[in-house]
Enzyme design. Structure first.
Site, PDB file in Angstrom:
ATOM      1  N   HIS A 155      45.385  -0.807  15.689  1.00  0.00           N
ATOM      2  CA  HIS A 155      44.845  -1.060  17.208  1.00  0.00           C
ATOM      3  C   HIS A 155      45.783  -1.592  17.695  1.00  0.00           C
ATOM      4  CE1 HIS A 155      41.489   0.756  14.946  1.00  0.00           C
ATOM      5  NE2 HIS A 155      41.057  -0.156  14.683  1.00  0.00           N
ATOM      6  N   ARG A 157      38.786   7.259  24.064  1.00  0.00           N
ATOM      7  CA  ARG A 157      37.262   8.039  23.274  1.00  0.00           C
ATOM      8  C   ARG A 157      36.948   7.259  25.085  1.00  0.00           C
ATOM      9  NH1 ARG A 157      33.051   6.059  19.116  1.00  0.00           N
ATOM     10  NH2 ARG A 157      31.756   8.377  18.969  1.00  0.00           N
ATOM     11  N   MET A 177      32.698  14.454   6.173  1.00  0.00           N
ATOM     12  CA  MET A 177      33.916  13.153   5.622  1.00  0.00           C
ATOM     13  C   MET A 177      32.427  12.332   5.281  1.00  0.00           C
ATOM     14  SD  MET A 177      36.976  12.819   8.727  1.00  0.00           S
ATOM     15  CE  MET A 177      37.106  11.390   7.690  1.00  0.00           C
TER      16      MET A 177
HETATM   17  P1  A3P Z   1      29.941   6.667  15.630  1.00  0.00           P
HETATM   18  O1  A3P Z   1      29.742   4.971  15.819  1.00  0.00           O
HETATM   19  O2  A3P Z   1      29.602   6.691  17.359  1.00  0.00           O
HETATM   20  O3  A3P Z   1      29.469   7.288  14.864  1.00  0.00           O
HETATM   21  P2  A3P Z   1      37.510   4.505  13.806  1.00  0.00           P
HETATM   22  O4  A3P Z   1      37.646   5.519  13.688  1.00  0.00           O
HETATM   23  O5  A3P Z   1      38.168   4.530  14.878  1.00  0.00           O
HETATM   24  O6  A3P Z   1      36.143   3.080  13.860  1.00  0.00           O
HETATM   25  O7  A3P Z   1      35.957   5.971  14.789  1.00  0.00           O
HETATM   26  C1  A3P Z   1      34.525   5.195  14.181  1.00  0.00           C
HETATM   27  C2  A3P Z   1      34.005   5.959  14.933  1.00  0.00           C
HETATM   28  O8  A3P Z   1      34.664   7.718  14.738  1.00  0.00           O
HETATM   29  C3  A3P Z   1      32.541   6.069  15.150  1.00  0.00           C
HETATM   30  O9  A3P Z   1      31.577   6.524  15.706  1.00  0.00           O
HETATM   31  C4  A3P Z   1      32.271   7.373  13.848  1.00  0.00           C
HETATM   32  O10 A3P Z   1      31.018   7.645  13.465  1.00  0.00           O
HETATM   33  C5  A3P Z   1      33.350   8.840  14.386  1.00  0.00           C
HETATM   34  N1  A3P Z   1      33.401   9.147  13.604  1.00  0.00           N
HETATM   35  C6  A3P Z   1      34.064   9.127  12.125  1.00  0.00           C
HETATM   36  N2  A3P Z   1      34.843  10.157  11.353  1.00  0.00           N
HETATM   37  C7  A3P Z   1      34.050  11.103  11.982  1.00  0.00           C
HETATM   38  C8  A3P Z   1      34.135  13.092  12.129  1.00  0.00           C
HETATM   39  N3  A3P Z   1      35.107  13.028  11.263  1.00  0.00           N
HETATM   40  N4  A3P Z   1      34.291  13.462  12.596  1.00  0.00           N
HETATM   41  C9  A3P Z   1      33.546  12.644  14.344  1.00  0.00           C
HETATM   42  N5  A3P Z   1      33.371  11.180  14.576  1.00  0.00           N
HETATM   43  C10 A3P Z   1      33.736  11.046  13.263  1.00  0.00           C
END
Ligand code: A3P
Length: 288
Positions: A103, A125, A233
């Protein structure tokens, strides 16, 4: 380099590691200090995003495309997160090419990544969903942020003021946009968005496979899209990742949280900060 305790608008305490004025989660300061000197390979791929932009999702998709099959990766993307892992841990990772991820900003990447012109994937995003997701992250990751327990109302101004780890979403995204403009002719760079991945996963996966130069066909892209759905996932990654990473996985959940006043403040800030940005077209900030 120091541990700083800050407070949200309600006085709730939250702690970070601060290195050269930049905030990180409370992780090993030595690893962060060593980041510029980290050795990388010519074929390493860097997945880059502000936190909570869907990094776990895109890491899994990219890793599956590189392995040429839609089998879940039996590791967490955080094992290849360069600011948290030592050289030894990263070098022990079995896959090749590796999908390193971070990040941090361009000028904080390992020097070798810049010299070797590694391939870069940049993920965006909608910041309203990022703010909400980051709020849950900060509340859930008790060990890493000193047990933060504020409300979303108290958290949002803290987020908008750029006081979280990795700084302001606006500064991060605008800095990346600037650096991508400068580095476009040096590094191969592919830009993606969470919203596009949700709307047309197979199409986005096809474009990503083209960027990666991996062989594939529609049956592989469809299988990867299915296996990397939120529900799959959440189930498959459970042994490797904390549950709270898979919270809701939707576009526009902010509508259930932001008050009209908060939304107005956010819109104003977004339009002020992003008025000259081309990235706003990738984000679909305004929902249909
Ligand atoms: P939300 O908190 O809005 O649900 P990162 O991976 O960068 O930490 O981001 C986490 C965000 O991605 C979370 O969002 C999570 O639920 C979402 N996320 C993780 N896997 C995902 C998937 N397979 N499809 C869609 N969103 C996903």
């Amino acid at each position: 380099m120091s541990v700083v305790e800050d407070h949200d608008m309600g006085g709730n305490s939250i702690s970070f590691l601060e290195v050269d004025g930049f905030r990180y989660p409370l992780v090993d300061p030595e690893t962060i200090k060593g980041l510029p000197q980290m050795k990388v390979k010519d074929d390493d791929i860097f997945l880059l995003a502000y936190p909570k932009s869907g990094t776990h999702w895109l890491w899994e998709v990219t890793s599956m495309l590189l392995q040429g099959s839609a089998n879940a990766i039996p590791h967490s993307k955080s094992e290849l997160m360069v600011e948290f892992r030592t050289q030894e841990v990263i070098d022990a990772f079995p896959a090749s090419p590796r999908v390193l991820n971070t990040h941090v900003r361009y000028n904080q990447l390992p020097l070798q990544a810049r010299e070797k012109k590694c391939r870069l994937i940049y993920l965006l995003r909608n910041p309203k969903d990022v703010a909400l997701s980051y709020y849950h992250h900060h509340r859930s990751f008790k060990k890493v942020y000193g047990g933060y327990s504020g409300s979303f109302n108290d958290y949002l101004p803290f987020f908008l003021a750029g006081k979280t780890d990795y700084g302001s979403w606006f500064d991060s995204v605008l800095q990346w946009e600037e650096d991508i403009k400068i580095q476009r002719d040096r590094h191969p760079i592919h830009i993606m968005s969470y919203e596009d991945m949700k709307q047309s996963p197979v199409e986005e996966i096809r474009k990503l496979a083209g960027f990666l130069g991996v062989p594939g066909d529609d049956s592989l892209y469809n299988a990867v899209a299915d296996k990397c759905s939120f529900e799959d996932m959440k189930k498959e990654k459970e042994p490797h990742e904390p549950k709270f990473v898979y919270r809701k996985g939707e576009v526009g959940d902010w509508q259930n949280w932001l008050t009209p006043d908060q939304n107005e403040i956010f819109d104003k800030l977004f339009h002020e900060n992003m008025k000259d940005s081309k990235f706003k077209d990738n984000i679909r900030f305004t929902l249909p």
